[in-house]
Design an enzyme around this catalytic site. Structure first.
Site, PDB file in Angstrom:
ATOM      1  CB  THR A   1      -1.124  -0.117   1.271  1.00 44.19           C
ATOM      2  OG1 THR A   1      -1.628  -1.341   1.209  1.00 44.19           O
ATOM      3  CG2 THR A   1      -1.801   1.402   1.342  1.00 44.19           C
TER       4      THR A   1
ATOM      5  NE  ARG B   1      -0.716   1.020   4.408  1.00 42.61           N
ATOM      6  CZ  ARG B   1      -1.256   0.731   5.661  1.00 42.61           C
ATOM      7  NH1 ARG B   1      -1.109   0.721   6.682  1.00 42.61           N
ATOM      8  NH2 ARG B   1      -1.196  -0.582   5.351  1.00 42.61           N
TER       9      ARG B   1
END
Ligand SMILES: [Zn+2]
Length: 523
Positions: free
Chosen positions: A77, A160
């Site tokens: 990710t 994030r």
């Protein structure tokens, strides 16, 4: 100079200016940058018949790159999201993984962990997150450094995924805090949540989903078999949390609409950016794998949600003023047991056994000791203090550990820090992908890669390899200068940022390694 002459020259200058202005295409007012977390490219094909909204519109009216891949090996990710609008590989951006061992502070850190910032809007005093570990600029940063008036905002369930696409100069990034069920940000951006975010939090919209069951999108009534339930301990699989249901995505979309209206996105003099990352697809995919009906269901629901968002943007910003770009941060492997049942290779491996094999070899050769710092077995960090006190050669210690790891079953390749820094790796796509994912000051001392379809997870499935099921993702552009058709040539996700820079007529981000996809641009 005669008066006529002067008039003529003046006319000429104005005409030239107009000609130049006509040659310079108008910039879009808004870039809507969308990531669907863990959305494999083939989900566009496998579920195509069921898409009748946002994905359908993008497939029909967009430039569709059918063979877009990540260049790096660590397809996770944080790395996908940092690549998206920077065009950089981890070897330059410094975002090498979701988390790594930070030798400076002697602890594991996430890609956005920032002890200098505090969480805003969630549990008071909790540590915050920021883009400080990202070493390069993003498209949003470059728009602002160019001097254009711009608002840029990122939103996702995951910090994030909200922070890394928009970068350093973003006005804000917002993510979901499951402890407080609030949308939060950090003091890096704001000391307090803006009023409209506080208002949204006060509406406690998550309460709609307490005790709910996730039924198939086309279920006629409650008698259909649910995919999961928000109540633990019932007969139905426990969803695990709001983020692991389609409702997580619905909350993200709702937040995106509020951001557009409250921050007046697309209505500033320059170019605004809204980066939206739909996280729920990833949580669901990890739990059940790409071949489960729940993944088809959440993909179809993502199509509907995307349609809702595109309609809203059209209404607020005006048709033709928005450039939409859509991709995924990585793909995913099939569940090993599903593969086994269909005579395909694959299986489950153990990090504990792999670590033990390396530790045993080091102990046998150099004596007992705590040879590794806390780190994943596939990217271990050696205990450099111990190596120093024993007066050992770090390269030799690496080699002994690598040799041991390579004898473990189903380990395809083992790279050492020494070999990666010296460029002594097999010169094929995988060797290149591992090198492009390696950043000396942050990466571990070994990079260990399993054979295709093997996983270190005990249940469900995962991603993070340079194999095509992890690297191949959708890549679609839609907007006024984009030639709508399908483009079969192989391209990299790293091409998105330089292409946006060309369309917006701004500097390319600092670490960008991609190329401008000029084949899809109207002159
Ligand atoms: Zn994931």
């Amino acid at each position: 100079m005669t008066r006529t002459k002067r008039t003529f020259l003046c006319f000429f200058a104005v005409a030239t200016l107009f000609a130049w202005a006509a040659d310079t295409p108008k910039r879009p007012r808004l870039v809507l940058a969308i990531v669907i977390d863990q959305f494999r490219y083939d989900y566009l094909q496998r579920f195509r018949q069921d898409y009748n909204s946002g994905l359908k519109r993008m497939l029909e009216q967009g430039a569709v790159f059918t063979d877009a891949h990540y260049l790096h090996a660590a397809t996770v990710t944080a790395v996908g999201h940092s690549t998206f609008l920077s065009g950089a590989t981890p070897s330059v951006s410094g975002i090498i993984a979701n988390e790594w061992y930070d030798r400076e502070s002697n602890q594991s850190v996430t890609s956005v962990f920032d002890p200098k910032s505090k969480l805003v809007g969630g549990v008071p005093g909790a540590a915050g997150s920021s883009p400080r570990r990202l070493l390069v600029s993003t498209i949003g940063d470059e728009i602002k450094m160019h001097g254009l008036e711009s608002h840029s905002i990122g939103v996702s369930i995951k910090d994030r995924s909200a922070i890394l696409p928009v970068g350093h100069m973003a006005d804000a990034a917002y993510w979901y805090d499951p402890d407080s069920n609030h949308w939060v940000t950090s003091t890096y951006y704001y000391a307090e949540l803006p009023g409209w975010v506080r208002k949204l939090n006060d509406e406690n919209r998550y309460q709609r989903y307490l005790g709910a069951k996730w039924l198939p999108f086309d279920a006629k009534d409650d008698s259909a078999k649910p995919f999961c339930s928000m109540v633990a301990g019932s007969e139905v699989r426990f969803c695990g949390g709001l983020e692991a249901t389609p409702w997580g995505n619905e909350m993200i979309e709702e937040f995106a609409e509020r951001a557009i209206s409250s921050e007046e996105l697309g209505r500033h003099a320059g170019v605004d950016i809204l980066a939206v990352s739909f996280s729920s697809n990833d949580y669901v995919g990890h739990a059940v794998g790409p071949d489960d009906p729940a993944v088809r269901d959440i993909s179809i629901r993502t199509d509907r949600l995307l349609g809702k968002l595109l309609d809203y943007v059209d209404g607020q910003v005006g048709k033709g003023n928005t450039l939409v770009v859509l991709t995924a941060d990585h793909g995913v492997a099939p569940v090993p047991e599903v593969n086994e049942a269909r005579k395909m290779p694959g299986g489950r491996l153990s990090e504990v056994l792999l670590s033990r094999k390396m530790t045993d070899a080091l102990t046998k050769r150099f004596g007992p000791g705590k040879w590794f710092l806390p780190s994943p077995a596939t990217m271990p960090y050696l205990n450099l203090e111990l190596i120093k006190t024993r007066k050992l050669d770090p390269d030799e210690v690496e080699r002994v550990a690598a040799q041991a790891a390579s004898t473990e079953d189903h380990i395809a390749r083992v790279y050492t820090r020494h070999d990666l820094l010296a460029g002594q790796v097999q010169r094929d796509d995988i060797g290149r992908a591992v090198s492009l994912g390696f950043y000396g000051p942050r990466s571990g001392d070994l990079v260990i890669l399993q054979e295709p379809y093997y996983l270190f997870e005990a249940t469900g499935t995962s991603h993070g390899t340079p194999y095509d099921y992890d690297t191949h993702v959708p890549m679609i552009f839609m907007g006024s200068r984009i030639k709508a058709r399908s483009y079969p040539e192989r391209v990299a996700v790293n091409d998105i940022a330089p292409t946006l820079a060309a369309i917006l007529q701004i500097q390319e981000p600092a670490g960008s390694v991609g190329r401008v996809l000029s084949e899809m641009l109207e002159p």
